[in-house]
Motif scaffolding. Structure first.
Motif, PDB file in Angstrom:
ATOM      1  N   SER A   1      49.005  47.212  38.910  1.00  0.00           N
ATOM      2  CA  SER A   1      49.418  47.501  40.284  1.00  0.00           C
ATOM      3  C   SER A   1      48.960  46.399  41.238  1.00  0.00           C
ATOM      4  CB  SER A   1      48.811  48.839  40.717  1.00  0.00           C
ATOM      5  OG  SER A   1      47.407  48.736  40.682  1.00  0.00           O
ATOM      6  N   THR A   2      49.636  46.312  42.358  1.00  0.00           N
ATOM      7  CA  THR A   2      49.255  45.318  43.370  1.00  0.00           C
ATOM      8  C   THR A   2      47.852  45.631  43.906  1.00  0.00           C
ATOM      9  OG1 THR A   2      51.554  44.895  43.906  1.00  0.00           O
ATOM     10  CG2 THR A   2      49.953  44.339  45.604  1.00  0.00           C
ATOM     11  N   ARG A   3      47.527  46.913  43.999  1.00  0.00           N
ATOM     12  CA  ARG A   3      46.197  47.307  44.496  1.00  0.00           C
ATOM     13  C   ARG A   3      45.095  46.729  43.593  1.00  0.00           C
ATOM     14  NH1 ARG A   3      42.802  50.967  43.062  1.00  0.00           N
ATOM     15  NH2 ARG A   3      44.246  51.722  41.492  1.00  0.00           N
ATOM     16  N   THR A   4      45.228  46.915  42.280  1.00  0.00           N
ATOM     17  CA  THR A   4      44.203  46.381  41.368  1.00  0.00           C
ATOM     18  C   THR A   4      44.281  44.852  41.318  1.00  0.00           C
ATOM     19  OG1 THR A   4      44.511  48.372  40.030  1.00  0.00           O
ATOM     20  CG2 THR A   4      43.194  46.632  39.064  1.00  0.00           C
ATOM     21  N   GLY A   5      45.497  44.334  41.377  1.00  0.00           N
ATOM     22  CA  GLY A   5      45.669  42.874  41.333  1.00  0.00           C
ATOM     23  C   GLY A   5      44.919  42.176  42.461  1.00  0.00           C
ATOM     24  N   ARG A   6      44.880  42.848  43.612  1.00  0.00           N
ATOM     25  CA  ARG A   6      44.160  42.258  44.747  1.00  0.00           C
ATOM     26  C   ARG A   6      42.662  42.171  44.432  1.00  0.00           C
ATOM     27  NH1 ARG A   6      46.910  44.520  48.745  1.00  0.00           N
ATOM     28  NH2 ARG A   6      47.970  42.633  49.353  1.00  0.00           N
ATOM     29  N   ILE A   7      42.121  43.209  43.805  1.00  0.00           N
ATOM     30  CA  ILE A   7      40.689  43.202  43.426  1.00  0.00           C
ATOM     31  C   ILE A   7      40.435  42.053  42.454  1.00  0.00           C
ATOM     32  CG2 ILE A   7      38.880  44.496  42.200  1.00  0.00           C
ATOM     33  CD1 ILE A   7      40.321  47.104  43.090  1.00  0.00           C
ATOM     34  N   VAL A   8      41.322  41.928  41.459  1.00  0.00           N
ATOM     35  CA  VAL A   8      41.165  40.877  40.444  1.00  0.00           C
ATOM     36  C   VAL A   8      41.260  39.494  41.099  1.00  0.00           C
ATOM     37  CG1 VAL A   8      42.252  39.860  38.384  1.00  0.00           C
ATOM     38  CG2 VAL A   8      42.049  42.355  38.573  1.00  0.00           C
ATOM     39  N   SER A   9      42.240  39.354  41.980  1.00  0.00           N
ATOM     40  CA  SER A   9      42.461  38.068  42.631  1.00  0.00           C
ATOM     41  C   SER A   9      41.240  37.643  43.447  1.00  0.00           C
ATOM     42  CB  SER A   9      43.688  38.203  43.535  1.00  0.00           C
ATOM     43  OG  SER A   9      43.899  37.037  44.255  1.00  0.00           O
ATOM     44  N   GLU A  10      40.691  38.590  44.203  1.00  0.00           N
ATOM     45  CA  GLU A  10      39.525  38.252  45.044  1.00  0.00           C
ATOM     46  C   GLU A  10      38.325  37.863  44.184  1.00  0.00           C
ATOM     47  OE1 GLU A  10      40.920  41.013  48.800  1.00  0.00           O
ATOM     48  OE2 GLU A  10      39.139  41.630  47.663  1.00  0.00           O
ATOM     49  N   ALA A  11      38.132  38.602  43.079  1.00  0.00           N
ATOM     50  CA  ALA A  11      36.987  38.293  42.203  1.00  0.00           C
ATOM     51  C   ALA A  11      37.174  36.917  41.557  1.00  0.00           C
ATOM     52  CB  ALA A  11      36.845  39.382  41.140  1.00  0.00           C
ATOM     53  N   CYS A  12      38.397  36.574  41.204  1.00  0.00           N
ATOM     54  CA  CYS A  12      38.659  35.261  40.585  1.00  0.00           C
ATOM     55  C   CYS A  12      38.432  34.130  41.592  1.00  0.00           C
ATOM     56  CB  CYS A  12      40.093  35.188  40.078  1.00  0.00           C
ATOM     57  SG  CYS A  12      40.381  36.137  38.582  1.00  0.00           S
ATOM     58  N   ALA A  13      38.865  34.371  42.828  1.00  0.00           N
ATOM     59  CA  ALA A  13      38.810  33.304  43.834  1.00  0.00           C
ATOM     60  C   ALA A  13      37.382  32.819  44.060  1.00  0.00           C
ATOM     61  CB  ALA A  13      39.416  33.806  45.141  1.00  0.00           C
ATOM     62  N   LYS A  14      36.436  33.734  44.020  1.00  0.00           N
ATOM     63  CA  LYS A  14      35.027  33.364  44.289  1.00  0.00           C
ATOM     64  C   LYS A  14      34.537  32.288  43.338  1.00  0.00           C
ATOM     65  CE  LYS A  14      33.294  37.552  46.321  1.00  0.00           C
ATOM     66  NZ  LYS A  14      33.266  38.919  45.855  1.00  0.00           N
ATOM     67  N   ASN A  15      35.055  32.333  42.090  1.00  0.00           N
ATOM     68  CA  ASN A  15      34.588  31.372  41.086  1.00  0.00           C
ATOM     69  C   ASN A  15      35.663  30.365  40.693  1.00  0.00           C
ATOM     70  OD1 ASN A  15      31.916  32.597  40.639  1.00  0.00           O
ATOM     71  ND2 ASN A  15      33.160  34.343  40.041  1.00  0.00           N
ATOM     72  N   PHE A  16      36.676  30.243  41.533  1.00  0.00           N
ATOM     73  CA  PHE A  16      37.777  29.301  41.284  1.00  0.00           C
ATOM     74  C   PHE A  16      38.427  29.495  39.917  1.00  0.00           C
ATOM     75  CE2 PHE A  16      34.583  27.077  43.938  1.00  0.00           C
ATOM     76  CZ  PHE A  16      35.274  27.145  45.133  1.00  0.00           C
ATOM     77  N   LYS A  17      38.438  30.731  39.455  1.00  0.00           N
ATOM     78  CA  LYS A  17      39.082  30.959  38.151  1.00  0.00           C
ATOM     79  C   LYS A  17      40.580  31.023  38.345  1.00  0.00           C
ATOM     80  CE  LYS A  17      35.421  33.574  36.039  1.00  0.00           C
ATOM     81  NZ  LYS A  17      34.690  32.465  35.479  1.00  0.00           N
ATOM     82  N   HIS A  18      41.294  30.529  37.370  1.00  0.00           N
ATOM     83  CA  HIS A  18      42.742  30.692  37.424  1.00  0.00           C
ATOM     84  C   HIS A  18      43.034  32.186  37.350  1.00  0.00           C
ATOM     85  CE1 HIS A  18      43.636  26.473  35.587  1.00  0.00           C
ATOM     86  NE2 HIS A  18      42.526  26.468  36.322  1.00  0.00           N
ATOM     87  N   ALA A  19      44.019  32.621  38.104  1.00  0.00           N
ATOM     88  CA  ALA A  19      44.418  34.032  38.041  1.00  0.00           C
ATOM     89  C   ALA A  19      45.934  34.072  37.959  1.00  0.00           C
ATOM     90  CB  ALA A  19      43.944  34.772  39.281  1.00  0.00           C
ATOM     91  N   CYS A  20      46.427  34.760  36.951  1.00  0.00           N
ATOM     92  CA  CYS A  20      47.874  34.935  36.807  1.00  0.00           C
ATOM     93  C   CYS A  20      48.126  36.428  36.991  1.00  0.00           C
ATOM     94  CB  CYS A  20      48.294  34.465  35.418  1.00  0.00           C
ATOM     95  SG  CYS A  20      50.020  34.788  35.065  1.00  0.00           S
ATOM     96  N   LEU A  21      48.808  36.776  38.066  1.00  0.00           N
ATOM     97  CA  LEU A  21      48.933  38.189  38.434  1.00  0.00           C
ATOM     98  C   LEU A  21      50.391  38.633  38.398  1.00  0.00           C
ATOM     99  CD1 LEU A  21      46.667  37.965  41.619  1.00  0.00           C
ATOM    100  CD2 LEU A  21      45.931  38.626  39.331  1.00  0.00           C
ATOM    101  N   GLU A  22      50.658  39.684  37.646  1.00  0.00           N
ATOM    102  CA  GLU A  22      51.993  40.300  37.606  1.00  0.00           C
ATOM    103  C   GLU A  22      51.832  41.720  38.110  1.00  0.00           C
ATOM    104  OE1 GLU A  22      54.706  38.782  36.912  1.00  0.00           O
ATOM    105  OE2 GLU A  22      53.845  36.948  36.114  1.00  0.00           O
TER     106      GLU A  22
END
Ligand code: NAD
Length: 497
Positions: free
Chosen positions: A231-252
């Motif tokens: 879901s977009t709701r969970t994807g946002r959580i994942v995206s924010e957590a990835c951004a802190k450590n500059f991890k690549h994030a591929c979100l569908e």
């Protein structure tokens, strides 16, 4: 309970129990008396052990020639093909969708595995002239390292395979967390990979809850990329957590897909497409048709045709070949669908058919709901705007192609859209102007093929695509290589003479 199978996590080539010592039950959504199995209720330490194994295995796997990696994948694909019927029936029991569709889900995993096996002999880079004499330029793809995958339940094997196979062919190692509702299909995928020679540690699986395992899978410094579908709701959580450590994030993520039916459409075909798009997989596809824009001149006829057909759909256990539509995945999702049906009614939409939970006899044991069609829907209604993820179709009237395109684009999501028309100009205009990652002409909003990029715009995705060669761009990084064989210092941009 004694004859219920307990499935373990898969770490470093071994089936191991969670450090929590706890398991959870997974039940058949068509008959909750049936327990599919006991699965590990994993904790962060299990995810960390899996990452450790994947990190160690990466050192060797990255150096295995890609064609050799491809040969292993080829054998995995053959194994999946040979076991297709059993894998499909396991999937229908754990997820609910009808057996024809679970065969399609397994087939999608097979297609992706064969496809990526072939990529082992391509993974093309480019060679290009240098601006300097006696210098050679080329690019190669390099794997990233450990990939964390977080998967949803609606495509229990296809989506994990979409993530795993391109990652593996590029030389990455992986840790996957299946949806807590459909772990068996990923257990089956792990078994096929392991038994066909994917080395220990290259693929790892931990089952359990997202909020518990997510942080470990995302924040560990050894993880280089997180590929998430949900879901977009969970994807946002994942995206924010990835951004802190500059991890690549591929979100569908989510969708609110639209079918447009113009006044010159072949209505029989448009009804076929809308039924399949709206009620296939019980409406639980990210590409499901949940909105339909119909030209005012044909809306009455179209509505009566689709309502008549929707009423005839057989709802029931997906293992029965005669069933058209299976159950909803679980009680929570059923409650959500029923909530939206009530919202639709209270917003003033007209319920043309469906709208009820199915009860009585076998229905009482599962999560069954009628195929539901609303008309007199307006663009400000919540049933028009929000993802429902169930068999609910909302129909809005339009009087021109421009209006239809505006309605189609009036959403925060951008996954899939389709148009039914005989007019080539309308088809091409809609294809150009509708803002989605996937577009169909005279076909439903569902039906992606594995060798084309898959993903969406706006809040459906973050710019990446799965499948096709686009997936290789997600799971590899370009390295540009300059080889100077002039025997002297040559300075780019400076030694221009
Ligand atoms: P979900 O977001 O509830 O769960 C997806 C995964 O995320 C699960 O494995 C879950 O355990 C995990 N998760 C939950 N909370 C987490 C957290 N805090 N941190 C990390 N992981 C967490 O979605 P779902 O109900 O499994 O799937 C339905 C949704 O998926 C729909 O919105 C649908 O549109 C979307 N979907 C999108 C695509 C696509 O390609 N765009 C494909 C399939 C499904």
């Amino acid at each position: 309970m004694s004859n219920v199978t307990e499935y373990k996590n898969f770490i470093n080539g071994q089936w191991v129990a969670s450090k929590s010592g706890q398991t959870y039950e997974n039940r058949n959504p068509a008959n909750t008396d049936q327990i599919i199995g006991l699965f590990q209720q994993s904790v962060a330490a299990d995810a960390t052990a899996a990452i450790e194994a994947a990190s160690a295995a990466f050192k060797k796997w990255r150096l295995v020639p890609a064609p050799k990696r491809g040969e292993i994948l080829y054998n995995v694909a053959k194994r999946l093909f040979d076991n297709k019927e059993e894998l499909s029936s396991d999937m229908t029991r754990e997820m609910g969708k009808v057996i024809k569709e679970t065969r399609g889900d397994v087939q999608e995993a097979i297609d992706m595995t064969f496809y990526m096996a072939g990529e082992g002999r391509r993974l093309f880079g480019i060679t290009t002239p240098s601006e300097l004499a006696n210098k050679f330029n080329m690019t190669i793809r390099q794997p990233l390292g450990v990939c964390s995958f977080i998967a949803p339940w609606n495509f229990p094997m296809a989506i994990p395979a979409w993530k795993m196979m391109p990652a593996l062919i590029c030389g990455n190692t992986i840790v996957i967390k299946p949806s807590e509702h459909t772990p068996l299909s990923v257990v089956n995928l792990m078994k096929a990979c392991h038994e066909e020679g994917v080395p220990p540690g290259v693929i790892n699986m931990v089952t359990g809850d997202g909020p518990v395992l997510g942080p470990a899978l995302i924040t560990d410094p050894r993880v280089k990329i997180v590929s998430f579908t949900g879901s977009t709701r969970t994807g946002r959580i994942v995206s924010e957590a990835c951004a802190k450590n500059f991890k690549h994030a591929c979100l569908e993520m989510g969708g609110k897909n639209v079918e447009i039916v113009m006044d010159d459409a072949n209505l029989e075909l448009a009804v076929d497409g809308a039924l399949w798009g709206a009620f296939g997989t019980t409406g639980q596809r990210c590409t499901a048709t949940s909105r339909l824009v119909c030209h005012k001149d044909v809306i009455e006829k179209f509505t009566s045709m689709i309502v008549e057909r929707a009423k005839k759909l057989q709802v029931g256990n997906g293992l029965d070949e005669a069933t058209d539509m299976g159950p909803i995945i679980n009680q929570k999702q059923l409650d959500n669908v029923m909530k939206y049906i009530e919202i639709g009614k209270s917003e003033g939409a007209r319920l043309q058919t469906g709208g009820e939970r199915l009860t009585g006899g076998e229905y009482d044991k599962g999560y069954f709901v009628q195929p539901t069609v609303f008309t007199d829907v307006t663009a400000d209604m919540r049933i028009w705007k929000e993802e429902i993820f169930g068999p609910v179709l909302s129909i809005v009237s339009c009087s021109s192609l421009d209006e239809a395109i505006n309605l189609a684009n009036d959403t925060v999501y951008g996954l899939s859209a389709s148009i039914y028309t005989q007019d080539v100009n309308s088809a091409y205009t809609a294809m150009r102007d509708i803002n989605t990652g996937i577009f169909y002409v005279n076909a439903p909003t569902i039906g992606a093929e594995t060798h084309l990029p898959f993903g969406g715009t706006k809040e459906t995705g973050n710019g990446h695509r799965e499948a096709g060669t686009a997936a290789l761009d997600v799971f590899s990084e370009w390295k540009s290589i300059y080889v100077d064989f002039s025997g002297k210092l040559q300075r780019a941009q400076i030694d221009t003479e």
